[in-house]
Design an enzyme around this catalytic site. Structure first.
Site, PDB file in Angstrom:
ATOM      1  N   ASP A 135       0.861  -1.183   0.000  1.00 42.08           N
ATOM      2  CA  ASP A 135       0.000   0.000   0.000  1.00 42.08           C
ATOM      3  C   ASP A 135       0.898   1.233   0.000  1.00 42.08           C
ATOM      4  OD1 ASP A 135      -1.845   2.016   0.380  1.00 42.08           O
ATOM      5  OD2 ASP A 135      -2.952   0.963   1.948  1.00 42.08           O
ATOM      6  N   ARG A 137      -0.185   4.417  -0.605  1.00 47.14           N
ATOM      7  CA  ARG A 137      -0.943   5.653  -0.429  1.00 47.14           C
ATOM      8  C   ARG A 137      -0.416   6.469   0.744  1.00 47.14           C
ATOM      9  NH1 ARG A 137      -6.823   3.133   0.014  1.00 47.14           N
ATOM     10  NH2 ARG A 137      -5.569   1.673   1.242  1.00 47.14           N
TER      11      ARG A 137
END
Length: 209
Positions: A135, A137
């Protein structure tokens, strides 16, 4: 003076806003731009979000396949629709729609990751096989977007504890985490299990719709 009280150089700027009629109600769409990269983000605001009461909110990363193309491989589009409806029903709330496709790897790499998943990899393994973190983000733009509306306290619709911790680290109070579990089907069952098992998403089987 605490870290959160120190002046921070803005990394995004407000650009424009307009009304956005949708089936569940008319939102105000507010556009922001990252100063360094030109990347665009949007806030969707419903009702009066001023005041001290926590605001019902969702931080939603762009998912073209789920949000616009109705993909059943993930739960993103279902979550977006549910969040919009819950905000409209409550009469007050905000969605931060962030341009972070594929948990930050971009659309074309997401298609490559889907191809690896077609061959048996799970969603985390596919990203890692392409050389990315599971991930990628980040949420540094969120407190600045919220500050534009004077929002400091959230009731955050998310299953992802990382979003809660990120907001808290930027001085945003998360008074409540509200689960948002919708759209489970035979195409995304393994995907959801991987998010829970490897990414720590909080999935309460009793709340599944």
């Amino acid at each position: 003076m605490s870290e959160n009280d120190k002046a921070v150089e803005p990394t995004i700027r407000y650009v424009a806003e307009s009304k956005l009629p949708m089936p569940m109600g008319t939102f105000t769409m507010v556009g922001f731009e990252e100063i360094a990269t030109g990347k665009e983000h949007v806030a969707l605001v419903y009702g009066d979000v001023t005041g001290e009461e926590p605001v019902l909110a969702r931080i939603h990363s762009e998912c073209l396949t789920g949000d616009a193309l109705f993909s059943l491989r993930c739960d993103c589009g279902f979550q977006l629709q549910d969040a919009l409806q819950r905000i409209a029903t409550e009469g007050r709330g905000i969605i931060l729609y962030l341009r972070q496709e594929g948990r930050g790897i971009g659309l074309l790499n997401k298609i490559k990751a889907y191809n690896l998943q077609d061959q048996g990899a799970d969603t985390v393994e596919a990203n890692e096989q392409l050389g990315f973190d599971a991930d990628q983000r980040e949420y540094s733009m969120c407190p600045q977007m919220l500050a534009h509306f004077g929002i400091k306290r959230l009731r955050l619709m998310t299953n992802n504890p990382r979003k809660v911790k990120s907001m808290q680290s930027y001085g945003i109070e998360v008074s409540e985490r509200e689960a948002i579990q919708v759209g489970k089907n035979s195409h995304n069952e393994n995907y959801l299990e991987t998010k829970a098992g490897k990414l720590g998403h909080m999935m309460d089987k009793s709340e599944e719709k």
